[in-house]
Design a protein around this motif. Sequence first.
Motif, PDB file in Angstrom:
ATOM      1  N   ASN A   6      -0.949  -6.247   2.708  1.00 30.74           N
ATOM      2  CA  ASN A   6      -1.364  -5.943   1.245  1.00 30.74           C
ATOM      3  C   ASN A   6      -0.584  -4.535   0.714  1.00 30.74           C
ATOM      4  O   ASN A   6      -0.214  -4.633  -0.449  1.00 30.74           O
ATOM      5  CB  ASN A   6      -2.746  -5.780   1.146  1.00 30.74           C
ATOM      6  CG  ASN A   6      -3.550  -7.071   1.272  1.00 30.74           C
ATOM      7  OD1 ASN A   6      -2.912  -7.979   0.743  1.00 30.74           O
ATOM      8  ND2 ASN A   6      -4.647  -7.049   1.769  1.00 30.74           N
ATOM      9  N   THR A   7      -0.400  -3.673   1.354  1.00 32.22           N
ATOM     10  CA  THR A   7       0.348  -2.518   1.287  1.00 32.22           C
ATOM     11  C   THR A   7       1.743  -2.833   0.657  1.00 32.22           C
ATOM     12  O   THR A   7       2.270  -2.317  -0.439  1.00 32.22           O
ATOM     13  CB  THR A   7       0.193  -1.480   2.124  1.00 32.22           C
ATOM     14  OG1 THR A   7      -1.198  -1.214   2.475  1.00 32.22           O
ATOM     15  CG2 THR A   7       1.016  -0.181   1.963  1.00 32.22           C
ATOM     16  N   MET A   8       2.380  -3.512   1.600  1.00 29.64           N
ATOM     17  CA  MET A   8       3.733  -3.876   1.288  1.00 29.64           C
ATOM     18  C   MET A   8       3.984  -4.825  -0.210  1.00 29.64           C
ATOM     19  O   MET A   8       4.570  -4.583  -0.934  1.00 29.64           O
ATOM     20  CB  MET A   8       4.433  -4.593   2.136  1.00 29.64           C
ATOM     21  CG  MET A   8       5.796  -4.830   2.503  1.00 29.64           C
ATOM     22  SD  MET A   8       6.811  -3.629   3.150  1.00 29.64           S
ATOM     23  CE  MET A   8       8.179  -3.623   2.478  1.00 29.64           C
ATOM     24  N   LYS A   9       3.124  -5.643  -0.222  1.00 32.97           N
ATOM     25  CA  LYS A   9       3.061  -6.458  -1.552  1.00 32.97           C
ATOM     26  C   LYS A   9       2.829  -5.776  -2.703  1.00 32.97           C
ATOM     27  O   LYS A   9       3.270  -5.875  -3.671  1.00 32.97           O
ATOM     28  CB  LYS A   9       1.721  -7.491  -1.291  1.00 32.97           C
ATOM     29  CG  LYS A   9       2.200  -8.758  -0.492  1.00 32.97           C
ATOM     30  CD  LYS A   9       1.097  -9.768  -0.724  1.00 32.97           C
ATOM     31  CE  LYS A   9       1.598 -11.206   0.070  1.00 32.97           C
ATOM     32  NZ  LYS A   9       0.200 -11.935   0.079  1.00 32.97           N
ATOM     33  N   ASN A  10       1.535  -4.905  -2.578  1.00 32.32           N
ATOM     34  CA  ASN A  10       1.399  -3.709  -3.683  1.00 32.32           C
ATOM     35  C   ASN A  10       2.675  -2.979  -4.089  1.00 32.32           C
ATOM     36  O   ASN A  10       2.591  -2.636  -5.167  1.00 32.32           O
ATOM     37  CB  ASN A  10       0.292  -3.085  -3.374  1.00 32.32           C
ATOM     38  CG  ASN A  10      -1.011  -4.115  -3.413  1.00 32.32           C
ATOM     39  OD1 ASN A  10      -1.019  -4.967  -4.019  1.00 32.32           O
ATOM     40  ND2 ASN A  10      -2.235  -3.583  -2.661  1.00 32.32           N
ATOM     41  N   MET A  11       3.177  -2.556  -2.868  1.00 33.44           N
ATOM     42  CA  MET A  11       4.497  -1.788  -3.394  1.00 33.44           C
ATOM     43  C   MET A  11       5.458  -2.387  -4.145  1.00 33.44           C
ATOM     44  O   MET A  11       5.913  -1.809  -5.166  1.00 33.44           O
ATOM     45  CB  MET A  11       4.888  -1.123  -1.898  1.00 33.44           C
ATOM     46  CG  MET A  11       6.287  -0.277  -2.202  1.00 33.44           C
ATOM     47  SD  MET A  11       7.174  -0.004  -0.810  1.00 33.44           S
ATOM     48  CE  MET A  11       7.958  -1.643  -0.461  1.00 33.44           C
ATOM     49  N   ILE A  12       6.044  -3.449  -3.781  1.00 31.17           N
ATOM     50  CA  ILE A  12       6.791  -4.367  -4.416  1.00 31.17           C
ATOM     51  C   ILE A  12       6.205  -4.941  -5.849  1.00 31.17           C
ATOM     52  O   ILE A  12       7.026  -4.633  -6.741  1.00 31.17           O
ATOM     53  CB  ILE A  12       7.158  -5.596  -3.592  1.00 31.17           C
ATOM     54  CG1 ILE A  12       8.053  -5.017  -2.301  1.00 31.17           C
ATOM     55  CG2 ILE A  12       8.052  -6.592  -4.231  1.00 31.17           C
ATOM     56  CD1 ILE A  12       8.102  -5.984  -1.077  1.00 31.17           C
ATOM     57  N   ILE A  13       4.882  -4.924  -6.117  1.00 33.68           N
ATOM     58  CA  ILE A  13       4.512  -5.380  -7.059  1.00 33.68           C
ATOM     59  C   ILE A  13       4.641  -4.193  -8.180  1.00 33.68           C
ATOM     60  O   ILE A  13       5.039  -4.255  -9.171  1.00 33.68           O
ATOM     61  CB  ILE A  13       3.055  -5.855  -7.266  1.00 33.68           C
ATOM     62  CG1 ILE A  13       3.315  -7.474  -6.631  1.00 33.68           C
ATOM     63  CG2 ILE A  13       2.566  -5.854  -8.432  1.00 33.68           C
ATOM     64  CD1 ILE A  13       1.572  -8.080  -6.140  1.00 33.68           C
ATOM     65  N   ASP A  14       4.141  -2.884  -7.639  1.00 30.12           N
ATOM     66  CA  ASP A  14       4.473  -1.648  -8.269  1.00 30.12           C
ATOM     67  C   ASP A  14       5.914  -1.400  -8.746  1.00 30.12           C
ATOM     68  O   ASP A  14       6.156  -0.538  -9.906  1.00 30.12           O
ATOM     69  CB  ASP A  14       4.026  -0.530  -7.254  1.00 30.12           C
ATOM     70  CG  ASP A  14       2.348  -0.572  -7.330  1.00 30.12           C
ATOM     71  OD1 ASP A  14       1.698  -1.561  -8.355  1.00 30.12           O
ATOM     72  OD2 ASP A  14       1.744  -0.009  -6.693  1.00 30.12           O
ATOM     73  N   TRP A  15       6.993  -2.056  -8.169  1.00 33.10           N
ATOM     74  CA  TRP A  15       8.277  -1.776  -8.581  1.00 33.10           C
ATOM     75  C   TRP A  15       8.438  -2.362  -9.998  1.00 33.10           C
ATOM     76  O   TRP A  15       9.442  -1.897 -10.695  1.00 33.10           O
ATOM     77  CB  TRP A  15       9.382  -2.537  -7.644  1.00 33.10           C
ATOM     78  CG  TRP A  15       9.421  -2.123  -6.355  1.00 33.10           C
ATOM     79  CD1 TRP A  15       8.976  -0.844  -5.954  1.00 33.10           C
ATOM     80  CD2 TRP A  15      10.264  -2.564  -5.398  1.00 33.10           C
ATOM     81  NE1 TRP A  15       9.287  -0.796  -4.182  1.00 33.10           N
ATOM     82  CE2 TRP A  15      10.150  -1.644  -4.211  1.00 33.10           C
ATOM     83  CE3 TRP A  15      11.034  -3.605  -5.184  1.00 33.10           C
ATOM     84  CZ2 TRP A  15      10.945  -2.120  -2.802  1.00 33.10           C
ATOM     85  CZ3 TRP A  15      11.465  -4.096  -3.854  1.00 33.10           C
ATOM     86  CH2 TRP A  15      11.464  -3.126  -2.915  1.00 33.10           C
ATOM     87  N   GLY A  16       7.599  -3.286 -10.527  1.00 31.79           N
ATOM     88  CA  GLY A  16       7.442  -3.915 -11.701  1.00 31.79           C
ATOM     89  C   GLY A  16       8.765  -4.656 -11.967  1.00 31.79           C
ATOM     90  O   GLY A  16       9.413  -5.324 -10.992  1.00 31.79           O
ATOM     91  N   LEU A  17       9.055  -4.802 -13.294  1.00 32.27           N
ATOM     92  CA  LEU A  17      10.027  -5.911 -13.837  1.00 32.27           C
ATOM     93  C   LEU A  17      11.147  -5.061 -14.586  1.00 32.27           C
ATOM     94  O   LEU A  17      10.750  -4.098 -15.471  1.00 32.27           O
ATOM     95  CB  LEU A  17       9.351  -6.922 -14.812  1.00 32.27           C
ATOM     96  CG  LEU A  17       8.383  -7.736 -14.073  1.00 32.27           C
ATOM     97  CD1 LEU A  17       7.794  -8.606 -15.269  1.00 32.27           C
ATOM     98  CD2 LEU A  17       8.839  -8.537 -13.177  1.00 32.27           C
ATOM     99  N   PRO A  18      12.430  -5.464 -14.357  1.00 34.72           N
ATOM    100  CA  PRO A  18      13.339  -4.898 -15.498  1.00 34.72           C
ATOM    101  C   PRO A  18      13.244  -5.002 -16.793  1.00 34.72           C
ATOM    102  O   PRO A  18      12.710  -6.300 -17.053  1.00 34.72           O
ATOM    103  CB  PRO A  18      14.606  -5.342 -14.759  1.00 34.72           C
ATOM    104  CG  PRO A  18      14.359  -6.539 -14.206  1.00 34.72           C
ATOM    105  CD  PRO A  18      12.783  -6.260 -13.581  1.00 34.72           C
TER     106      PRO A  18
END
Length: 168
Positions: A6-18
């Motif tokens: 979950n932490t990893m998924k949330n981190m990547i989702i937090d990267w956002g969109l260009p």
Amino acid sequence: MSENKNTMKNMIIDWGLPDCIKENENYIVFKFDDKGLHNTKERGYHCEDGNVKFCLYNKKNEKVLFSMDFYKRNQRIMEELKRDKKEINLGLLYVHDESLRRKGIASYYIEKLKYYAIQEGVDQVSLRANANAINFKQDNKKNSLSQSELEKFYISRSSLEIPIVLFT
């Protein structure tokens, strides 16, 4: 689901969109599994601590827009390879939708990966640049990079803080 996943998924989702795809952000989701994916042969999406393959999926037109696959190298394997640096291996960085190529999506996510590498105390990002990878042989090559352009793309994103090392 484990906390690390979950932490990893949330981190990547937090990267956002260009910026180039933000106008469609209501339709774009980060996918970490193959369920419900249409219009792509690419499979094996997953998320574990330090080992991730995700895609950006447009729910409205049911298309995979972008995929990225990376993992932290196991320290034991690094010792067997006689490599003394901690590294992340980038296995895939691919813009599926030819209309979105050369608009900064890959650059955006490689910078996010470099930031993650710094946070993880990694010394470098390693990859094999292959403009003719077999899993995308059937894809439209419109707006795609040639082999030399692809190598230059990665080399230009290398930095003193996080070098990007190409291997053959």
